[in-house]
Design a protein around this motif. Structure first.
Motif, PDB file in Angstrom:
ATOM      1  N   UNK A  44       0.867  -1.184   0.000  1.00 48.09           N
ATOM      2  CA  UNK A  44       0.000   0.000   0.000  1.00 48.09           C
ATOM      3  C   UNK A  44       0.902   1.231   0.000  1.00 48.09           C
ATOM      4  N   UNK A  45       0.491   2.269  -0.720  1.00 50.96           N
ATOM      5  CA  UNK A  45       1.388   3.407  -0.919  1.00 50.96           C
ATOM      6  C   UNK A  45       0.799   4.713  -0.371  1.00 50.96           C
TER       7      UNK A  45
ATOM      8  N   UNK B  45      -6.795   3.986  -6.511  1.00 55.27           N
ATOM      9  CA  UNK B  45      -5.837   3.296  -5.628  1.00 55.27           C
ATOM     10  C   UNK B  45      -6.564   2.755  -4.399  1.00 55.27           C
ATOM     11  N   UNK B  46      -7.427   3.585  -3.827  1.00 56.45           N
ATOM     12  CA  UNK B  46      -8.185   3.171  -2.637  1.00 56.45           C
ATOM     13  C   UNK B  46      -9.102   1.998  -2.964  1.00 56.45           C
ATOM     14  N   UNK B  47      -9.771   2.081  -4.095  1.00 57.08           N
ATOM     15  CA  UNK B  47     -10.700   0.996  -4.500  1.00 57.08           C
ATOM     16  C   UNK B  47      -9.933  -0.304  -4.738  1.00 57.08           C
ATOM     17  N   UNK B  48      -8.678  -0.174  -5.190  1.00 62.22           N
ATOM     18  CA  UNK B  48      -7.850  -1.366  -5.439  1.00 62.22           C
ATOM     19  C   UNK B  48      -7.219  -1.920  -4.162  1.00 62.22           C
ATOM     20  N   UNK B  49      -7.382  -1.197  -3.047  1.00 58.65           N
ATOM     21  CA  UNK B  49      -6.750  -1.632  -1.794  1.00 58.65           C
ATOM     22  C   UNK B  49      -5.270  -1.309  -1.763  1.00 58.65           C
ATOM     23  N   UNK B  50      -4.835  -0.410  -2.658  1.00 54.46           N
ATOM     24  CA  UNK B  50      -3.393  -0.109  -2.780  1.00 54.46           C
ATOM     25  C   UNK B  50      -2.988   1.180  -2.081  1.00 54.46           C
ATOM     26  N   UNK B  51      -3.945   1.900  -1.517  1.00 54.55           N
ATOM     27  CA  UNK B  51      -3.618   3.189  -0.908  1.00 54.55           C
ATOM     28  C   UNK B  51      -3.480   3.042   0.591  1.00 54.55           C
ATOM     29  N   UNK B  52      -2.260   3.391   1.093  1.00 56.73           N
ATOM     30  CA  UNK B  52      -2.119   3.431   2.560  1.00 56.73           C
ATOM     31  C   UNK B  52      -2.709   4.739   3.079  1.00 56.73           C
ATOM     32  N   UNK B  53      -2.327   5.838   2.450  1.00 53.66           N
ATOM     33  CA  UNK B  53      -2.826   7.140   2.909  1.00 53.66           C
ATOM     34  C   UNK B  53      -2.627   8.180   1.810  1.00 53.66           C
ATOM     35  N   UNK B  54      -3.620   9.031   1.692  1.00 51.38           N
ATOM     36  CA  UNK B  54      -3.504  10.184   0.797  1.00 51.38           C
ATOM     37  C   UNK B  54      -3.143  11.394   1.652  1.00 51.38           C
ATOM     38  N   UNK B  55      -2.255  12.217   1.121  1.00 52.62           N
ATOM     39  CA  UNK B  55      -1.920  13.478   1.780  1.00 52.62           C
ATOM     40  C   UNK B  55      -2.352  14.599   0.843  1.00 52.62           C
ATOM     41  N   UNK B  56      -2.980  15.617   1.384  1.00 53.68           N
ATOM     42  CA  UNK B  56      -3.384  16.740   0.541  1.00 53.68           C
ATOM     43  C   UNK B  56      -2.913  18.042   1.165  1.00 53.68           C
TER      44      UNK B  56
ATOM     45  N   UNK C 143     -10.737  19.147  -1.276  1.00 54.40           N
ATOM     46  CA  UNK C 143     -10.181  17.785  -1.365  1.00 54.40           C
ATOM     47  C   UNK C 143     -10.348  17.050  -0.046  1.00 54.40           C
ATOM     48  N   UNK C 144     -10.078  17.716   1.059  1.00 49.46           N
ATOM     49  CA  UNK C 144     -10.281  17.081   2.369  1.00 49.46           C
ATOM     50  C   UNK C 144     -11.749  16.681   2.532  1.00 49.46           C
ATOM     51  N   UNK C 145     -12.646  17.530   2.084  1.00 46.79           N
ATOM     52  CA  UNK C 145     -14.096  17.258   2.140  1.00 46.79           C
ATOM     53  C   UNK C 145     -14.410  15.986   1.341  1.00 46.79           C
ATOM     54  N   UNK C 146     -13.844  15.879   0.138  1.00 42.58           N
ATOM     55  CA  UNK C 146     -14.102  14.688  -0.690  1.00 42.58           C
ATOM     56  C   UNK C 146     -13.506  13.429  -0.068  1.00 42.58           C
ATOM     57  N   UNK C 147     -12.295  13.531   0.475  1.00 44.99           N
ATOM     58  CA  UNK C 147     -11.633  12.353   1.049  1.00 44.99           C
ATOM     59  C   UNK C 147     -12.363  11.873   2.292  1.00 44.99           C
ATOM     60  N   UNK C 148     -12.819  12.811   3.120  1.00 48.39           N
ATOM     61  CA  UNK C 148     -13.603  12.431   4.312  1.00 48.39           C
ATOM     62  C   UNK C 148     -14.924  11.807   3.863  1.00 48.39           C
ATOM     63  N   UNK C 149     -15.555  12.436   2.877  1.00 48.16           N
ATOM     64  CA  UNK C 149     -16.844  11.933   2.357  1.00 48.16           C
ATOM     65  C   UNK C 149     -16.707  10.492   1.877  1.00 48.16           C
ATOM     66  N   UNK C 150     -15.588  10.188   1.187  1.00 51.29           N
ATOM     67  CA  UNK C 150     -15.397   8.844   0.635  1.00 51.29           C
ATOM     68  C   UNK C 150     -14.724   7.886   1.620  1.00 51.29           C
ATOM     69  N   UNK C 151     -14.486   8.372   2.840  1.00 49.31           N
ATOM     70  CA  UNK C 151     -13.832   7.560   3.882  1.00 49.31           C
ATOM     71  C   UNK C 151     -12.479   7.017   3.407  1.00 49.31           C
ATOM     72  N   UNK C 152     -11.723   7.859   2.737  1.00 49.17           N
ATOM     73  CA  UNK C 152     -10.374   7.490   2.287  1.00 49.17           C
ATOM     74  C   UNK C 152      -9.380   7.983   3.345  1.00 49.17           C
ATOM     75  N   UNK C 153      -8.475   7.132   3.828  1.00 49.97           N
ATOM     76  CA  UNK C 153      -7.514   7.592   4.850  1.00 49.97           C
ATOM     77  C   UNK C 153      -6.669   8.730   4.304  1.00 49.97           C
TER      78      UNK C 153
END
Ligand SMILES: CSC[C@H]1O[C@H](OP(=O)(O)O)[C@H](O)[C@@H]1O
Length: 393
Positions: A160-161, A187-198, A211-221
């Motif tokens: 995971x990246x 990446x998140x859907x593939x299970x390959x994302x450890x964490x996104x930084x914005x 972007x933070x709003x979208x990432x929280x909305x989609x429950x992406x770390x």
């Protein structure tokens, strides 16, 4: 709730007022091209693909009200061309708007020359093509997401990246899914994302607000950083915070690969090069402008100083966020001069790949991008969609 920057159904257009996000979800009605122009200039709607679509649809709404079979087809065509030229002046840097205007002009000028076509037929040809832009953009973004994720996953097979992105390039900058943020979604859907930084992305704060709003909305770390933290983040090599790639969007990619994007992108590319981190640009082919030869030919929009010297947001009453109590505060010394370019240009030499809906383009043996494949996207007319007949005026 699906995040929709643009809501369009026959003869009505609404845009999510992005100046109110993330604390207020408010849609503004767009009743014609003047409304569309103002919404784009005010940045109530923004993002290279989104502004092209909102501009085109704002005119579709206007045409339904005004132009009909009472008008000669050539007069309707001339009116549409005039309005498209006006809409293109709303913001200069992103090429998508000018590209869409050029294609839509060709469609209506052709429709006006077809024997038997009246003004209504020209209006219908325009409205169908404008509506098709919404559909095509989402499919392009999902392809960009797929190819970009596959390219990044090869950097650390089976792991995971961590990925850093800048500005907002998601559903709030497009018709849906997003470009660079679409890569993060994939990446998140593939299970390959450890964490996104914005990054926050001062001064409009597309990152912290959108972007933070979208990432929280989609429950992406995800983790928010200030723009000034990016290099320190790239120094971290631990398993939980190592960044393998920076992926950003684009407002205009020149023929040689020089890329105009949100201010702050260029310095991210510099620090990526220094730290051995891959730097990727994600954009549909329509953002690649072969008529713009190099960075020297790209107009950089400058925005009002107030956008840097003031901040707007709801106030806290103790620990309670009073969402409807919006205040504007000054965060700079009065009287200071301001330089507020909305974009900068990253030279192609700092870009490792350009992710498009047809795949990831890398530089060839001579160290240069060959972007001529994008020509087709600029020649393709926006074909009237299968939803034909929806816009019989
Ligand atoms: C999907 S690319 C969006 C692109 O547009 C943004 O600019 P703005 O928020 O000023 O419209 C930023 O440059 C993004 O990369």
């Amino acid at each position: 709730m699906v995040l929709e920057a643009i809501r369009y159904k026959p003869y009505s257009l609404q845009i999510l007022n992005q100046l109110k996000l993330p604390h207020q979800i408010e849609y503004d009605d767009i009743t014609g091209s003047e409304d569309g122009w103002n919404a784009i200039r005010d940045m109530r709607t923004r993002g290279a693909p989104a502004i092209a679509i909102v501009a085109a649809l704002s005119l579709a709404v206007e045409l339904h009200v005004g132009k009909s079979s009472d008008n000669a087809p050539e007069d309707v065509s001339a009116y549409i061309v005039e309005k498209l030229d006006y809409l293109v002046t709303s913001r200069p840097t992103a090429v998508n708007l000018a590209d869409a205007a050029r294609k839509l002009k060709k469609i209506v000028e052709s429709a006006a020359k077809v024997d038997g076509n009246d003004g209504t037929a020209v209006v219908k040809a325009y409205c169908d093509a404008a509506a098709q832009m919404l559909i095509s953009d989402v499919s392009d973004n999902k392809a960009i997401g797929k190819y970009g994720a596959e390219w990044i996953e090869k950097l650390a097979p089976g792991e995971q990246v961590g990925v850093l992105t800048h500005c907002n390039t998601g559903s709030l900058a497009t018709a849906g899914y997003g470009t660079a943020l679409g890569v993060i979604r994939s990446l998140h859907a593939n299970g390959s994302l450890k964490r996104a930084f914005c990054t926050e992305t001062r001064p409009y704060n597309q990152g912290s607000r959108l972007t933070a709003f979208e990432l929280v909305h989609d429950k992406i770390p995800a983790t928010l950083i200030t723009d000034s933290m990016a290099s320190a983040l790239l120094q971290l090599k631990g398993p939980s915070d190592r960044i393998v790639a920076i992926v950003v969007g684009a407002d205009r990619v020149a023929a040689n690969g020089d890329t105009a994007n949100k201010i702050g992108t260029y310095q991210l590319a510099i620090t990526a090069k220094h730290h051995g981190v891959k730097f990727l640009v994600a954009a549909p082919r329509t953002t690649i402008d072969l008529q713009t030869k190099t960075d020297a030919d790209i107009i950089i929009e400058e925005r009002p100083s107030t956008e840097m010297k003031r901040m707007k947001g709801p106030r806290f009453d103790g620990e309670v966020l009073e969402v409807n109590q919006v205040e504007v505060v000054s965060i700079a010394a009065e009287g200071i001069d301001v330089w507020n370019p909305a974009f900068d240009v990253t030279p192609a030499e700092l870009i490792d790949g350009i992710i498009t809906e047809l795949g990831v383009v890398e530089k060839g043996e001579k160290g240069a991008f060959d972007l001529t494949f994008a020509m087709e996207a600029h020649n393709e007319s926006v074909k009237p969609s299968s939803i034909g007949g929806l816009y019989a005026a």
